[in-house]
Design a protein around this motif. Structure first.
Motif, short mmCIF file in Angstrom:
data_model
loop_
_atom_site.label_atom_id
_atom_site.label_comp_id
_atom_site.label_asym_id
_atom_site.label_seq_id
_atom_site.Cartn_x
_atom_site.Cartn_y
_atom_site.Cartn_z
N CYS A 1 -15.46 12.95 0.65
CA CYS A 1 -15.70 11.89 1.64
C CYS A 1 -15.81 10.53 0.98
O CYS A 1 -15.38 9.52 1.53
CB CYS A 1 -16.98 12.18 2.42
SG CYS A 1 -16.98 13.78 3.25
N GLY A 2 -16.41 10.49 -0.21
CA GLY A 2 -16.62 9.22 -0.89
C GLY A 2 -15.32 8.48 -1.12
O GLY A 2 -15.20 7.28 -0.86
N ARG A 3 -14.29 9.17 -1.62
CA ARG A 3 -12.99 8.55 -1.88
C ARG A 3 -12.38 8.03 -0.59
O ARG A 3 -11.82 6.93 -0.54
CB ARG A 3 -12.05 9.54 -2.55
CG ARG A 3 -12.43 9.91 -3.97
CD ARG A 3 -11.51 11.01 -4.50
NE ARG A 3 -10.11 10.63 -4.42
CZ ARG A 3 -9.16 11.36 -3.83
NH1 ARG A 3 -9.47 12.52 -3.27
NH2 ARG A 3 -7.90 10.96 -3.83
N ALA A 4 -12.47 8.81 0.46
CA ALA A 4 -11.89 8.40 1.74
C ALA A 4 -12.62 7.17 2.29
O ALA A 4 -11.98 6.21 2.76
CB ALA A 4 -11.96 9.55 2.74
N PHE A 5 -13.94 7.20 2.27
CA PHE A 5 -14.71 6.08 2.81
C PHE A 5 -14.47 4.80 2.01
O PHE A 5 -14.38 3.71 2.58
CB PHE A 5 -16.20 6.42 2.82
CG PHE A 5 -16.57 7.51 3.80
CD1 PHE A 5 -15.70 7.93 4.78
CD2 PHE A 5 -17.82 8.11 3.74
CE1 PHE A 5 -16.04 8.92 5.69
CE2 PHE A 5 -18.19 9.10 4.63
CZ PHE A 5 -17.30 9.51 5.61
N GLU A 6 -14.37 4.92 0.70
CA GLU A 6 -14.11 3.75 -0.13
C GLU A 6 -12.73 3.17 0.19
O GLU A 6 -12.55 1.95 0.27
CB GLU A 6 -14.19 4.11 -1.62
CG GLU A 6 -15.59 4.49 -2.10
CD GLU A 6 -16.49 3.28 -2.35
OE1 GLU A 6 -16.05 2.14 -2.08
OE2 GLU A 6 -17.62 3.48 -2.81
N ALA A 7 -11.74 4.05 0.37
CA ALA A 7 -10.38 3.57 0.66
C ALA A 7 -10.32 2.85 1.99
O ALA A 7 -9.72 1.76 2.09
CB ALA A 7 -9.41 4.75 0.64
N VAL A 8 -10.92 3.42 3.02
CA VAL A 8 -10.83 2.77 4.32
C VAL A 8 -11.67 1.49 4.34
O VAL A 8 -11.32 0.51 5.02
CB VAL A 8 -11.23 3.74 5.46
CG1 VAL A 8 -12.73 3.96 5.51
CG2 VAL A 8 -10.73 3.23 6.81
N SER A 9 -12.74 1.45 3.56
CA SER A 9 -13.52 0.21 3.45
C SER A 9 -12.67 -0.90 2.85
O SER A 9 -12.74 -2.06 3.28
CB SER A 9 -14.76 0.44 2.59
OG SER A 9 -15.65 1.33 3.22
N GLU A 10 -11.85 -0.55 1.85
CA GLU A 10 -10.97 -1.55 1.25
C GLU A 10 -9.93 -2.02 2.26
O GLU A 10 -9.61 -3.22 2.34
CB GLU A 10 -10.29 -1.00 -0.01
CG GLU A 10 -9.40 -2.02 -0.70
CD GLU A 10 -8.74 -1.50 -1.96
OE1 GLU A 10 -7.72 -2.09 -2.37
OE2 GLU A 10 -9.21 -0.48 -2.52
N VAL A 11 -9.38 -1.07 3.03
CA VAL A 11 -8.41 -1.45 4.06
C VAL A 11 -9.03 -2.45 5.04
O VAL A 11 -8.43 -3.49 5.38
CB VAL A 11 -7.91 -0.20 4.82
CG1 VAL A 11 -7.12 -0.61 6.07
CG2 VAL A 11 -7.04 0.66 3.92
N LEU A 12 -10.26 -2.17 5.48
CA LEU A 12 -10.92 -3.02 6.46
C LEU A 12 -11.28 -4.39 5.91
O LEU A 12 -11.45 -5.35 6.66
CB LEU A 12 -12.17 -2.32 7.00
CG LEU A 12 -11.91 -1.08 7.86
CD1 LEU A 12 -13.21 -0.32 8.11
CD2 LEU A 12 -11.26 -1.48 9.18
N SER A 13 -11.39 -4.50 4.59
CA SER A 13 -11.76 -5.78 3.98
C SER A 13 -10.56 -6.70 3.79
O SER A 13 -10.73 -7.87 3.47
CB SER A 13 -12.44 -5.54 2.63
OG SER A 13 -11.50 -5.07 1.66
N ARG A 14 -9.35 -6.17 3.99
CA ARG A 14 -8.14 -6.95 3.73
C ARG A 14 -7.54 -7.46 5.03
O ARG A 14 -7.30 -6.69 5.97
CB ARG A 14 -7.12 -6.10 2.97
CG ARG A 14 -7.55 -5.81 1.54
CD ARG A 14 -6.57 -4.92 0.81
NE ARG A 14 -5.18 -5.38 0.92
CZ ARG A 14 -4.18 -4.82 0.25
NH1 ARG A 14 -4.42 -3.80 -0.58
NH2 ARG A 14 -2.95 -5.26 0.39
N GLU A 15 -7.26 -8.75 5.07
CA GLU A 15 -6.70 -9.35 6.28
C GLU A 15 -5.25 -8.97 6.51
O GLU A 15 -4.76 -9.08 7.64
CB GLU A 15 -6.84 -10.88 6.20
CG GLU A 15 -8.29 -11.36 6.23
CD GLU A 15 -8.38 -12.87 6.27
OE1 GLU A 15 -7.31 -13.52 6.24
OE2 GLU A 15 -9.51 -13.39 6.33
N ASP A 16 -4.56 -8.53 5.46
CA ASP A 16 -3.14 -8.20 5.61
C ASP A 16 -2.92 -6.76 6.05
O ASP A 16 -1.77 -6.35 6.25
CB ASP A 16 -2.38 -8.46 4.31
CG ASP A 16 -2.85 -7.55 3.18
OD1 ASP A 16 -4.07 -7.28 3.11
OD2 ASP A 16 -2.02 -7.12 2.36
N LEU A 17 -3.99 -5.98 6.19
CA LEU A 17 -3.87 -4.58 6.61
C LEU A 17 -4.54 -4.40 7.97
O LEU A 17 -5.44 -5.14 8.34
CB LEU A 17 -4.51 -3.66 5.57
CG LEU A 17 -3.85 -3.68 4.19
CD1 LEU A 17 -4.54 -2.71 3.24
CD2 LEU A 17 -2.36 -3.35 4.26
#
Length: 356
Positions: A166-182
């Motif tokens: 879960c940690g890897r998945a949560f970290e990845a989606v957190s990065e997606v949500l932090s980016r304005e281009d995604l």
């Protein structure tokens, strides 16, 4: 549902014009009348060879509730260069001899084509309809190939339980949500929590129990053996909704014990998998005077909520949970357009837990 299959002669590549022509032929009824395309959205689904049958079945079952043009990309970047296109139409007969059809374009891409999936999917999308990207398995938000594909979409959907952590998945989606281009993102595991969150909220709606919500001292989450990500998001939702601040985390995942500082004092939250033989999941919240419990046996389609004080039941209710298969969870996520504030707050709280 009725469906047929077409492919380019000898397999291989098809032009966009050939795809459109063949899809029209698939929508044609026995009387020669063209079936109506019923797409309300575009769905791009990316998967590997091993999970492709499960994903293909899940998206095909969406045709009745969420008719779409689905582009199913079965990707193997490490294989020899190959691209095979198959076409399907899922048609529902209507009155007057007409039929309404959803469409699925399945592309097996290996080698170099699999490294540029956006160039395959983009031309096949129906203009002016929302685009959802369902990405099964792990991805890297910093990968140029993933980013190019994600920029085609209005919303990204993942399944954190498929990552093996879960940690890897949560970290990845957190990065997606932090980016304005995604695009904004959602998680199938969050979708399964909707009836649970509703029942928990309703238990505190009655005047005699409303004041207990701020007095919660202890929470216990017993989850299915494969439900750690779901349990972490539920814990994150409780913490973010009730203003709890994480102070410590201990235990050996998936069993965890969390300590929070709440507005009215300390809160202890324990989560652990239930025995597979028990086939039961439950959430229990306790204040000094009351116990609030939501539980579900997997043999039954509903969850039950019970409020008790001093061993005496004050109230009971039930909600239909339904099935937790991929198609049902995906259908729930397809209802969400744009950002989901409750999910994003729960995710941030869950990330704090896995980092602790």
């Amino acid at each position: 549902m009725i469906g047929e299959l077409r492919r380019a002669e000898g397999g291989g590549r098809m032009t966009v014009e050939e795809v459109e022509r063949e899809l029209a032929r698939l929508r044609m009824g026995e009387d020669g009348r063209l079936g109506l395309r019923a797409s309300v959205l575009n769905l791009i689904a990316v998967t590997g060879e091993e999970t492709a049958p499960r994903v293909a079945e899940a998206v095909s079952r969406l045709a009745g509730e969420h008719p779409s043009r689905t582009v199913l990309l079965i990707s193997d970047p490490g294989g020899p260069e190959r691209m095979d296109v198959r076409l399907s139409a899922f048609c529902t007969p209507r009155g007057g001899g007409t039929q309404v059809c959803a469409e699925q374009i399945t592309v097996h891409a290996e080698g170099p084509p699999a490294r540029h999936l956006e160039s395959i999917a983009g031309p096949l999308l129906i203009p002016d309809l929302p685009v959802f990207l369902f990405y099964t398995g792990a991805f890297s938000p910093s990968s140029p190939g993933f980013a190019r594909l994600a920029r085609l979409a209005d919303r990204l959907i993942l399944d954190s339980a498929s990552w093996g952590g879960c940690g890897r998945a949560f970290e990845a989606v957190s990065e997606v949500l932090s980016r304005e281009d995604l695009p904004p993102a959602g998680d199938l595991q969050w979708a399964t929590l909707t009836p649970w969150r509703t029942l928990i909220s309703e238990m505190f709606a009655a005047p005699q129990t409303a004041g207990e919500l701020a007095e919660i001292e202890e929470v216990e989450i017993r989850h299915a053996p494969d439900g750690e990500c779901r349990a972490l998001l539920l814990a994150g939702w409780l913490a973010s909704s009730l203003g709890w601040r994480l102070e410590s985390a201990s235990g050996s995942p998936p069993a965890r014990e969390l300590r929070f500082a709440g507005p009215s004092g300390a809160v202890r939250l324990r989560m652990e998998p239930a025995s597979p033989a028990a086939r039961l999941a439950r959430v229990t919240l306790r204040s000094a005077g009351c116990e609030f419990r939501v539980s579900r046996s997997l043999e039954r389609p509903e969850a039950r909520a019970t409020v008790s004080r001093g061993g005496r039941v004050l109230g009971e209710s039930a909600a239909h949970i339904g099935r937790f298969d991929m198609s049902a969870m995906l259908a729930e996520e397809l209802r969400c357009r744009g950002r989901d504030g409750a999910y994003e707050r729960a995710l941030r709280a869950a990330v704090e837990v896995v980092r602790a």
